[in-house]
Scaffold this active site. Structure first.
Site, PDB file in Angstrom:
ATOM      1  N   LYS A  13       0.852  -1.202   0.000  1.00 34.64           N
ATOM      2  CA  LYS A  13       0.000   0.000   0.000  1.00 34.64           C
ATOM      3  C   LYS A  13       0.881   1.243   0.000  1.00 34.64           C
ATOM      4  O   LYS A  13       2.053   1.190   0.396  1.00 34.64           O
ATOM      5  CB  LYS A  13      -0.925   0.041   1.222  1.00 34.64           C
ATOM      6  CG  LYS A  13      -0.230   0.121   2.601  1.00 34.64           C
ATOM      7  CD  LYS A  13       0.125   1.531   3.070  1.00 34.64           C
ATOM      8  CE  LYS A  13       0.897   1.530   4.382  1.00 34.64           C
ATOM      9  NZ  LYS A  13       1.632   2.716   4.706  1.00 34.64           N
ATOM     10  N   PRO A  97       9.393  -3.651  -1.097  1.00 36.82           N
ATOM     11  CA  PRO A  97      10.549  -3.167  -0.339  1.00 36.82           C
ATOM     12  C   PRO A  97      10.313  -3.295   1.179  1.00 36.82           C
ATOM     13  O   PRO A  97       9.190  -3.136   1.656  1.00 36.82           O
ATOM     14  CB  PRO A  97      10.656  -1.700  -0.758  1.00 36.82           C
ATOM     15  CG  PRO A  97       9.989  -1.623  -2.094  1.00 36.82           C
ATOM     16  CD  PRO A  97       8.896  -2.654  -2.063  1.00 36.82           C
ATOM     17  N   ALA A  99      10.854  -2.438   5.241  1.00 33.54           N
ATOM     18  CA  ALA A  99      10.972  -1.248   6.112  1.00 33.54           C
ATOM     19  C   ALA A  99      10.888   0.020   5.270  1.00 33.54           C
ATOM     20  O   ALA A  99      11.742   0.893   5.329  1.00 33.54           O
ATOM     21  CB  ALA A  99      12.259  -1.296   6.929  1.00 33.54           C
ATOM     22  N   ALA A 100       9.848   0.090   4.486  1.00 27.63           N
ATOM     23  CA  ALA A 100       9.743   1.092   3.429  1.00 27.63           C
ATOM     24  C   ALA A 100       8.554   2.029   3.569  1.00 27.63           C
ATOM     25  O   ALA A 100       8.445   3.005   2.843  1.00 27.63           O
ATOM     26  CB  ALA A 100       9.635   0.384   2.080  1.00 27.63           C
ATOM     27  N   ALA A 103       3.885  -1.224   4.138  1.00 28.97           N
ATOM     28  CA  ALA A 103       3.142  -2.266   4.865  1.00 28.97           C
ATOM     29  C   ALA A 103       3.424  -3.681   4.374  1.00 28.97           C
ATOM     30  O   ALA A 103       2.538  -4.537   4.410  1.00 28.97           O
ATOM     31  CB  ALA A 103       1.636  -1.981   4.846  1.00 28.97           C
ATOM     32  N   GLY A 105       5.264  -6.151   5.625  1.00 28.67           N
ATOM     33  CA  GLY A 105       5.121  -7.161   6.674  1.00 28.67           C
ATOM     34  C   GLY A 105       3.658  -7.376   7.040  1.00 28.67           C
ATOM     35  O   GLY A 105       3.194  -8.516   7.184  1.00 28.67           O
ATOM     36  N   SER A 107       1.092  -6.819   5.161  1.00 24.19           N
ATOM     37  CA  SER A 107       0.374  -7.442   4.054  1.00 24.19           C
ATOM     38  C   SER A 107       0.675  -8.943   4.000  1.00 24.19           C
ATOM     39  O   SER A 107      -0.221  -9.748   3.734  1.00 24.19           O
ATOM     40  CB  SER A 107       0.773  -6.756   2.743  1.00 24.19           C
ATOM     41  OG  SER A 107      -0.073  -7.170   1.728  1.00 24.19           O
ATOM     42  N   ASP A 139      -1.890  -1.993  10.694  1.00 20.53           N
ATOM     43  CA  ASP A 139      -2.247  -1.962   9.268  1.00 20.53           C
ATOM     44  C   ASP A 139      -2.853  -3.283   8.785  1.00 20.53           C
ATOM     45  O   ASP A 139      -3.308  -3.372   7.642  1.00 20.53           O
ATOM     46  CB  ASP A 139      -0.998  -1.681   8.407  1.00 20.53           C
ATOM     47  CG  ASP A 139      -0.573  -0.216   8.456  1.00 20.53           C
ATOM     48  OD1 ASP A 139      -1.374   0.620   8.905  1.00 20.53           O
ATOM     49  OD2 ASP A 139       0.566   0.071   8.044  1.00 20.53           O
TER      50      ASP A 139
HETATM   51  P1  ATP Z   1       4.595  -0.124   7.563  1.00 24.25           P
HETATM   52  O1  ATP Z   1       4.275   0.629   6.319  1.00 24.25           O
HETATM   53  O2  ATP Z   1       3.423  -0.967   8.063  1.00 24.25           O
HETATM   54  O3  ATP Z   1       5.249   0.685   8.612  1.00 24.25           O
HETATM   55  P2  ATP Z   1       7.046  -1.062   6.537  1.00 24.25           P
HETATM   56  O4  ATP Z   1       6.920  -1.196   5.062  1.00 24.25           O
HETATM   57  O5  ATP Z   1       7.648   0.210   7.027  1.00 24.25           O
HETATM   58  O6  ATP Z   1       5.643  -1.271   7.161  1.00 24.25           O
HETATM   59  P3  ATP Z   1       7.917  -3.774   6.814  1.00 24.25           P
HETATM   60  O7  ATP Z   1       8.515  -4.065   5.496  1.00 24.25           O
HETATM   61  O8  ATP Z   1       6.574  -4.310   7.099  1.00 24.25           O
HETATM   62  O9  ATP Z   1       7.932  -2.209   7.118  1.00 24.25           O
HETATM   63  O10 ATP Z   1       8.976  -4.335   7.891  1.00 24.25           O
HETATM   64  C1  ATP Z   1       9.377  -3.710   9.041  1.00 24.25           C
HETATM   65  C2  ATP Z   1      10.232  -4.688   9.852  1.00 24.25           C
HETATM   66  O11 ATP Z   1       9.472  -5.848  10.137  1.00 24.25           O
HETATM   67  C3  ATP Z   1      11.494  -5.131   9.111  1.00 24.25           C
HETATM   68  O12 ATP Z   1      12.603  -4.646   9.800  1.00 24.25           O
HETATM   69  C4  ATP Z   1      11.447  -6.649   9.104  1.00 24.25           C
HETATM   70  O13 ATP Z   1      12.627  -7.261   9.589  1.00 24.25           O
HETATM   71  C5  ATP Z   1      10.261  -7.040  10.000  1.00 24.25           C
HETATM   72  N1  ATP Z   1       9.445  -8.080   9.358  1.00 24.25           N
HETATM   73  C6  ATP Z   1       8.906  -9.132   9.962  1.00 24.25           C
HETATM   74  N2  ATP Z   1       8.228  -9.896   9.096  1.00 24.25           N
HETATM   75  C7  ATP Z   1       8.319  -9.307   7.901  1.00 24.25           C
HETATM   76  C8  ATP Z   1       7.830  -9.631   6.590  1.00 24.25           C
HETATM   77  N3  ATP Z   1       7.122 -10.731   6.345  1.00 24.25           N
HETATM   78  N4  ATP Z   1       8.117  -8.792   5.576  1.00 24.25           N
HETATM   79  C9  ATP Z   1       8.820  -7.655   5.829  1.00 24.25           C
HETATM   80  N5  ATP Z   1       9.321  -7.325   7.022  1.00 24.25           N
HETATM   81  C10 ATP Z   1       9.081  -8.137   8.060  1.00 24.25           C
END
Ligand code: ATP
Length: 289
Positions: A13, A97, A99-100, A103, A105, A107, A139
Site C-alpha cells: 500500500k 521493499p 521497512a519502506a 506495509a 510485513g 500485508s 495496518d
Molecule cells: P509499515 O508501512 O506498516 O510501517 P514497513 O513497510 O515500514 O511497514 P515492513 O517491510 O513491514 O515495514 O517491515 C518492518 C520490519 O518488520 C522489518 O525490519 C522486518 O525485519 C520485519 N518483518 C517481519 N516480518 C516481515 C515480513 N514478512 N516482511 C517484511 N518485514 C518483516
C-alpha cells in the site's frame, strides 16, 4: 478431497494522505489516513505438512524466518486459536521493499491469515481475521481487504472509498531502512503546523477528480523522516521536475511515489531516479482497485 495447498498475493500500500491527530496515553497514535493498494506484491504459498509446526522459507536473505517474522506470528495466532496439530510450510517470494512504509510485513501477515484460514478450513470471516490481525499490527485489518480506504483510530476503523482515476505511479525506495517506531516516536503530534486536507481528498475521490487528489497529497510523517534523510526531498523534486502531478513520501517512509497521467513520462522519471542512484528499488506501477 481436502486442499493440501493454497496461494495468496500480498499487495503493498501507499498512503495518499496521512494525518496524525494525537498521541494516546497508551502510546498509540490516532491517525486519519487514506490507504491505497498498489500493484506491487509478494507471493505466498501454503502447504500442509504432517510434521507439526510452522516452517517459513523465503528468497530474501534480510528477513527472519523464525517467530520474529509477522508471517509466523500470524500463522501461530490462528493455530493457537484453533488448536491445530498439523503443520504448514510457507514459501514467501518477496518483492515489496522492506521497512519502506509500504506495509509489506502487515500485508504478508494478512495474506497468511487468509491462506491458513482457507487451508485448514477454519471458517473465520474477514471481520474475525481483522480482530485477530489488529493485535499483531495496526495496518493488518486494512491489508486483509485492501483497495482505497479511510483508516482511522489506530488503523482499525476502515471506511471504503472510491478508487482514484487511472494514472501511473513511480514508486522509489531509497537505500535506507526507516523504523516506523522511530518515526512515530519522534513525531510531535501536538505541535504540527500543517494537517493534510483528508476531507477534501475524500471529496476529490468521490468526484473522480485526479487533480483534486494530487493537489492534496500530504503526510505529516515527512516532518520527521524527510528532516533525517534529505534524499526524500530530492526524490520528490526530481519526480516533479520529470512531470509528476505531485509526489509524496508513503507511510513512515522512506519510499517516495509520484503520480503521473502519462506512462512514458513515468518510465522516463523512473529512469532518471535510477541514473542518479537515488533509490535502490524503483517501480512503475498503477493503483489496484
Ligand atoms: P509499515 O508501512 O506498516 O510501517 P514497513 O513497510 O515500514 O511497514 P515492513 O517491510 O513491514 O515495514 O517491515 C518492518 C520490519 O518488520 C522489518 O525490519 C522486518 O525485519 C520485519 N518483518 C517481519 N516480518 C516481515 C515480513 N514478512 N516482511 C517484511 N518485514 C518483516
Amino acid at each position: 478431497m481436502t486442499t493440501e495447498q493454497t496461494s495468496q498475493k500480498a499487495y503493498a500500500k501507499i498512503n495518499i494522505g496521512l494525518d496524525v491527530l494525537r498521541r494516546r496515553s497508551d502510546g498509540y497514535h490516532e491517525v486519519r489516513m487514506i490507504m491505497q493498494t498498489v500493484d506491487i506484491c509478494d507471493d505466498l504459498l501454503f502447504e500442509k505438512t504432517q510434521q507439526p509446526g510452522i516452517v517459513l522459507k523465503t528468497d530474501n536473505e534480510e528477513l527472519p524466518v523464525n517467530g520474529d517474522n509477522l508471517i509466523c506470528k500470524a500463522a501461530e495466532l490462528l493455530f493457537r486459536e484453533r488448536g491445530i496439530t498439523e503443520g504448514v510450510r510457507i514459501t514467501l517470494t518477496k518483492r515489496i521493499p522492506i521497512a519502506a512504509g509500504m506495509a509489506g510485513g502487515s500485508s504478508d501477515a494478512a495474506a497468511t491469515m487468509r491462506g491458513v484460514n482457507e487451508l485448514f478450513g477454519m471458517g473465520y470471516s474477514i471481520e474475525e481475521l481483522q480482530a485477530f490481525g489488529v493485535t499483531l499490527g495496526a495496518d493488518i485489518p486494512y491489508c486483509l481487504v485492501g483497495g482505497t480506504m479511510l483508516s482511522e483510530g489506530i488503523g482499525e476503523i476502515l471506511t471504503p472509498l472510491p478508487a482514484p482515476p487511472d494514472c501511473f505511479l513511480v514508486v522509489a525506495k531509497p537505500d535506507i531502512n526507516v523504523s516506523t517506531g522511530f518515526v512515530y516516536g519522534n513525531l510531535h503530534a501536538d505541535r504540527l503546523s500543517y494537517h493534510p486536507d483528508i476531507d477534501g481528498m475524500m471529496a476529490a475521490l468521490e468526484e473522480g477528480n485526479l487533480q483534486g487528489i494530487t493537489d492534496r497529497l500530504g503526510n505529516v510523517l515527512e516532518t520527521v523522516t524527510a528532516k533525517e534523510y534529505p534524499v526524500i526531498e530530492e526524490l520528490k523534486q526530481l519526480l516533479q521536475n520529470k512531470g509528476a502531478e505531485n509526489a509524496l513520501m508513503s507511510g513512515s517512509g522512506p519510499t517516495v511515489f509520484g503520480i503521473f497521467t502519462n506512462r512514458e513520462e513515468a518510465e522516463a522519471a523512473a529512469e532518471a531516479v535510477r541514473e542518479r542512484e537515488l533509490a535502490e528499488q524503483v517501480f512503475v506501477t498503477v493503483f489496484c482497485r
